[in-house]
Motif scaffolding. Structure first.
Motif, mmCIF file in Angstrom:
data_model
loop_
_atom_site.group_PDB
_atom_site.id
_atom_site.type_symbol
_atom_site.label_atom_id
_atom_site.label_comp_id
_atom_site.label_asym_id
_atom_site.label_seq_id
_atom_site.Cartn_x
_atom_site.Cartn_y
_atom_site.Cartn_z
ATOM 1 N N LYS A 108 6.964 -5.193 7.572
ATOM 2 C CA LYS A 108 7.721 -3.950 7.420
ATOM 3 C C LYS A 108 9.194 -4.187 7.126
ATOM 4 O O LYS A 108 9.848 -3.330 6.532
ATOM 5 C CB LYS A 108 7.603 -3.095 8.690
ATOM 6 C CG LYS A 108 6.360 -2.248 8.758
ATOM 7 C CD LYS A 108 6.440 -1.336 9.970
ATOM 8 C CE LYS A 108 5.228 -0.431 10.029
ATOM 9 N NZ LYS A 108 5.294 0.458 11.199
ATOM 10 N N ASP A 109 9.734 -5.319 7.562
ATOM 11 C CA ASP A 109 11.165 -5.540 7.343
ATOM 12 C C ASP A 109 11.454 -6.157 5.974
ATOM 13 O O ASP A 109 12.584 -6.522 5.670
ATOM 14 C CB ASP A 109 11.784 -6.382 8.456
ATOM 15 C CG ASP A 109 11.116 -7.750 8.607
ATOM 16 O OD1 ASP A 109 10.216 -8.062 7.796
ATOM 17 O OD2 ASP A 109 11.491 -8.495 9.526
ATOM 18 N N ALA A 110 10.432 -6.259 5.138
ATOM 19 C CA ALA A 110 10.658 -6.747 3.772
ATOM 20 C C ALA A 110 11.432 -5.692 2.975
ATOM 21 O O ALA A 110 11.272 -4.493 3.208
ATOM 22 C CB ALA A 110 9.328 -7.043 3.084
ATOM 23 N N PRO A 111 12.275 -6.092 2.036
ATOM 24 C CA PRO A 111 12.982 -5.133 1.189
ATOM 25 C C PRO A 111 11.986 -4.278 0.399
ATOM 26 O O PRO A 111 10.884 -4.732 0.077
ATOM 27 C CB PRO A 111 13.811 -6.024 0.246
ATOM 28 C CG PRO A 111 13.888 -7.348 0.924
ATOM 29 C CD PRO A 111 12.630 -7.490 1.719
ATOM 30 N N VAL A 112 12.381 -3.043 0.076
ATOM 31 C CA VAL A 112 11.445 -2.135 -0.591
ATOM 32 C C VAL A 112 11.024 -2.658 -1.958
ATOM 33 O O VAL A 112 9.910 -2.390 -2.407
ATOM 34 C CB VAL A 112 12.047 -0.712 -0.693
ATOM 35 C CG1 VAL A 112 13.174 -0.680 -1.732
ATOM 36 C CG2 VAL A 112 10.971 0.310 -1.024
ATOM 37 N N ASN A 113 11.887 -3.438 -2.617
ATOM 38 C CA ASN A 113 11.480 -3.983 -3.918
ATOM 39 C C ASN A 113 10.335 -4.988 -3.753
ATOM 40 O O ASN A 113 9.470 -5.114 -4.630
ATOM 41 C CB ASN A 113 12.660 -4.633 -4.647
ATOM 42 C CG ASN A 113 13.212 -5.848 -3.922
ATOM 43 O OD1 ASN A 113 13.675 -5.731 -2.790
ATOM 44 N ND2 ASN A 113 13.155 -7.011 -4.547
ATOM 45 N N GLU A 114 10.302 -5.687 -2.597
ATOM 46 C CA GLU A 114 9.180 -6.601 -2.345
ATOM 47 C C GLU A 114 7.893 -5.820 -2.103
ATOM 48 O O GLU A 114 6.807 -6.238 -2.534
ATOM 49 C CB GLU A 114 9.486 -7.506 -1.148
ATOM 50 C CG GLU A 114 10.509 -8.593 -1.447
ATOM 51 C CD GLU A 114 10.652 -9.579 -0.304
ATOM 52 O OE1 GLU A 114 9.739 -9.638 0.560
ATOM 53 O OE2 GLU A 114 11.673 -10.288 -0.269
ATOM 54 N N LEU A 115 8.018 -4.681 -1.406
ATOM 55 C CA LEU A 115 6.848 -3.831 -1.203
ATOM 56 C C LEU A 115 6.336 -3.313 -2.543
ATOM 57 O O LEU A 115 5.126 -3.331 -2.814
ATOM 58 C CB LEU A 115 7.194 -2.665 -0.270
ATOM 59 C CG LEU A 115 6.113 -1.596 -0.101
ATOM 60 C CD1 LEU A 115 4.813 -2.206 0.436
ATOM 61 C CD2 LEU A 115 6.604 -0.478 0.813
ATOM 62 N N ALA A 116 7.249 -2.858 -3.386
ATOM 63 C CA ALA A 116 6.850 -2.352 -4.710
ATOM 64 C C ALA A 116 6.173 -3.458 -5.518
ATOM 65 O O ALA A 116 5.141 -3.220 -6.171
ATOM 66 C CB ALA A 116 8.067 -1.809 -5.453
ATOM 67 N N ASP A 117 6.730 -4.667 -5.482
ATOM 68 C CA ASP A 117 6.121 -5.782 -6.211
ATOM 69 C C ASP A 117 4.744 -6.133 -5.643
ATOM 70 O O ASP A 117 3.828 -6.488 -6.384
ATOM 71 C CB ASP A 117 7.029 -7.016 -6.167
ATOM 72 C CG ASP A 117 8.241 -6.878 -7.085
ATOM 73 O OD1 ASP A 117 8.204 -6.009 -7.988
ATOM 74 O OD2 ASP A 117 9.219 -7.624 -6.901
ATOM 75 N N ALA A 118 4.614 -6.029 -4.307
ATOM 76 C CA ALA A 118 3.319 -6.299 -3.680
ATOM 77 C C ALA A 118 2.282 -5.264 -4.136
ATOM 78 O O ALA A 118 1.131 -5.609 -4.409
ATOM 79 C CB ALA A 118 3.453 -6.280 -2.153
ATOM 80 N N ILE A 119 2.693 -4.008 -4.213
ATOM 81 C CA ILE A 119 1.796 -2.954 -4.696
ATOM 82 C C ILE A 119 1.363 -3.250 -6.125
ATOM 83 O O ILE A 119 0.180 -3.146 -6.473
ATOM 84 C CB ILE A 119 2.487 -1.577 -4.606
ATOM 85 C CG1 ILE A 119 2.627 -1.152 -3.134
ATOM 86 C CG2 ILE A 119 1.708 -0.521 -5.398
ATOM 87 C CD1 ILE A 119 3.497 0.066 -2.921
ATOM 88 N N ARG A 120 2.324 -3.640 -6.958
ATOM 89 C CA ARG A 120 1.982 -3.986 -8.352
ATOM 90 C C ARG A 120 1.004 -5.165 -8.396
ATOM 91 O O ARG A 120 0.064 -5.173 -9.194
ATOM 92 C CB ARG A 120 3.254 -4.327 -9.130
ATOM 93 C CG ARG A 120 4.199 -3.150 -9.317
ATOM 94 C CD ARG A 120 5.441 -3.533 -10.124
ATOM 95 N NE ARG A 120 6.352 -2.404 -10.206
ATOM 96 C CZ ARG A 120 7.499 -2.315 -9.516
ATOM 97 N NH1 ARG A 120 7.874 -3.313 -8.721
ATOM 98 N NH2 ARG A 120 8.262 -1.250 -9.632
ATOM 99 N N GLY A 121 1.245 -6.147 -7.531
ATOM 100 C CA GLY A 121 0.392 -7.328 -7.523
ATOM 101 C C GLY A 121 -1.044 -6.998 -7.148
ATOM 102 O O GLY A 121 -1.987 -7.381 -7.854
ATOM 103 N N VAL A 122 -1.222 -6.290 -6.024
ATOM 104 C CA VAL A 122 -2.598 -6.003 -5.599
ATOM 105 C C VAL A 122 -3.286 -5.042 -6.557
ATOM 106 O O VAL A 122 -4.512 -5.080 -6.717
ATOM 107 C CB VAL A 122 -2.660 -5.474 -4.142
ATOM 108 C CG1 VAL A 122 -2.090 -6.479 -3.162
ATOM 109 C CG2 VAL A 122 -1.974 -4.126 -3.996
ATOM 110 N N SER A 123 -2.511 -4.196 -7.224
ATOM 111 C CA SER A 123 -3.120 -3.224 -8.149
ATOM 112 C C SER A 123 -3.803 -3.900 -9.328
ATOM 113 O O SER A 123 -4.719 -3.334 -9.932
ATOM 114 C CB SER A 123 -2.075 -2.223 -8.653
ATOM 115 O OG SER A 123 -1.219 -2.811 -9.625
ATOM 116 N N VAL A 124 -3.366 -5.117 -9.660
ATOM 117 C CA VAL A 124 -3.988 -5.836 -10.787
ATOM 118 C C VAL A 124 -4.893 -6.972 -10.298
ATOM 119 O O VAL A 124 -5.268 -7.859 -11.057
ATOM 120 C CB VAL A 124 -2.919 -6.392 -11.759
ATOM 121 C CG1 VAL A 124 -2.162 -5.249 -12.413
ATOM 122 C CG2 VAL A 124 -1.951 -7.352 -11.058
ATOM 123 N N GLY A 125 -5.233 -6.927 -8.996
ATOM 124 C CA GLY A 125 -6.228 -7.864 -8.493
ATOM 125 C C GLY A 125 -5.707 -9.118 -7.833
ATOM 126 O O GLY A 125 -6.492 -9.982 -7.448
#
Length: 205
Positions: A108-125
């Motif tokens: 949870k303490d990760a920067p929001v840009n890391e969360l957004a990048d993580a979402i992008r990553g899992v969205s493509v498998g």
């Protein structure tokens, strides 16, 4: 551009955190939060209704927890990928998340840009795991308890006594006491309370 948007469901029980995350994620050019819920019991209905690309799930939620919800999503809505968001950066917690077949795990303490990048990553498998947590899990101790011992200890942690645990698990009181004695010995704990503390600290439940 609409076809390229990543639709997200967010499950977070703290209203202020949930609202802030929704607002920040919606600022991303390619992410849209299509649903946000506060309890684990709301997750599957929201997934069924909105069919999000990614479900971002807090691990500790009222009702069913985030890992249980992730397993349900994997089984019933495999088109939705799961990303666990948690403040519990413990190796055992990561192992439980991997066993639930989540696609990502970020603190949870990760920067929001890391969360957004993580979402992008899992969205493509891709599987996205916080690097420090992954290293800790690699070095962390395996849980020495059997599934039944963990179940007994989890009920004890919730305040159940030996008789109540026996009734819940259809065991004899003597068997339950034997399990608790074995658990205490395996964890080198001083007593049952200390065993619960060790298990929680290690992220085993």
């Amino acid at each position: 551009m609409g076809a390229l948007m990543i639709s997200v469901l967010l499950a977070e029980d703290v209203q202020m955190v949930r609202g802030a995350l929704v607002a920040l994620l919606n600022l991303e050019h390619d992410i849209e939060v299509v649903a946000s819920v506060a309890t684990g019991d709301e997750i599957m209905p929201a997934v069924t209704e909105n069919k999000p690309d990614v479900a971002v799930l807090d691990i500790d939620l009222p009702g069913i927890d985030g890992l249980t919800a992730a397993a349900l999503i994997h089984e019933n809505a495999p088109q939705t990928r799961t990303l666990i968001l948690t403040s519990l950066g413990r190796p055992g917690t990561l192992r439980r998340a991997l066993n639930a077949r989540v696609n990502g795990f970020i603190l949870k303490d990760a920067p929001v840009n890391e969360l957004a990048d993580a979402i992008r990553g899992v969205s493509v498998g891709r599987r996205v795991i916080d690097s420090q947590l992954a290293l800790a899990a690699w070095d962390g101790d395996e849980c020495p308890l059997t599934p039944r011992e963990l179940e007994v200890l989890r009920l004890a942690a919730d305040g159940a006594d030996a008789m109540e645990i026996a009734a819940t698990l259809f065991l004899s009181v003597g068997t339950v006491r034997n399990y608790l004695t074995n658990v205490t010995a395996k964890l080198d704990a001083r007593n049952r309370v200390d065993a619960v503390r060790i298990a929680r600290k290690s992220g085993w439940f």
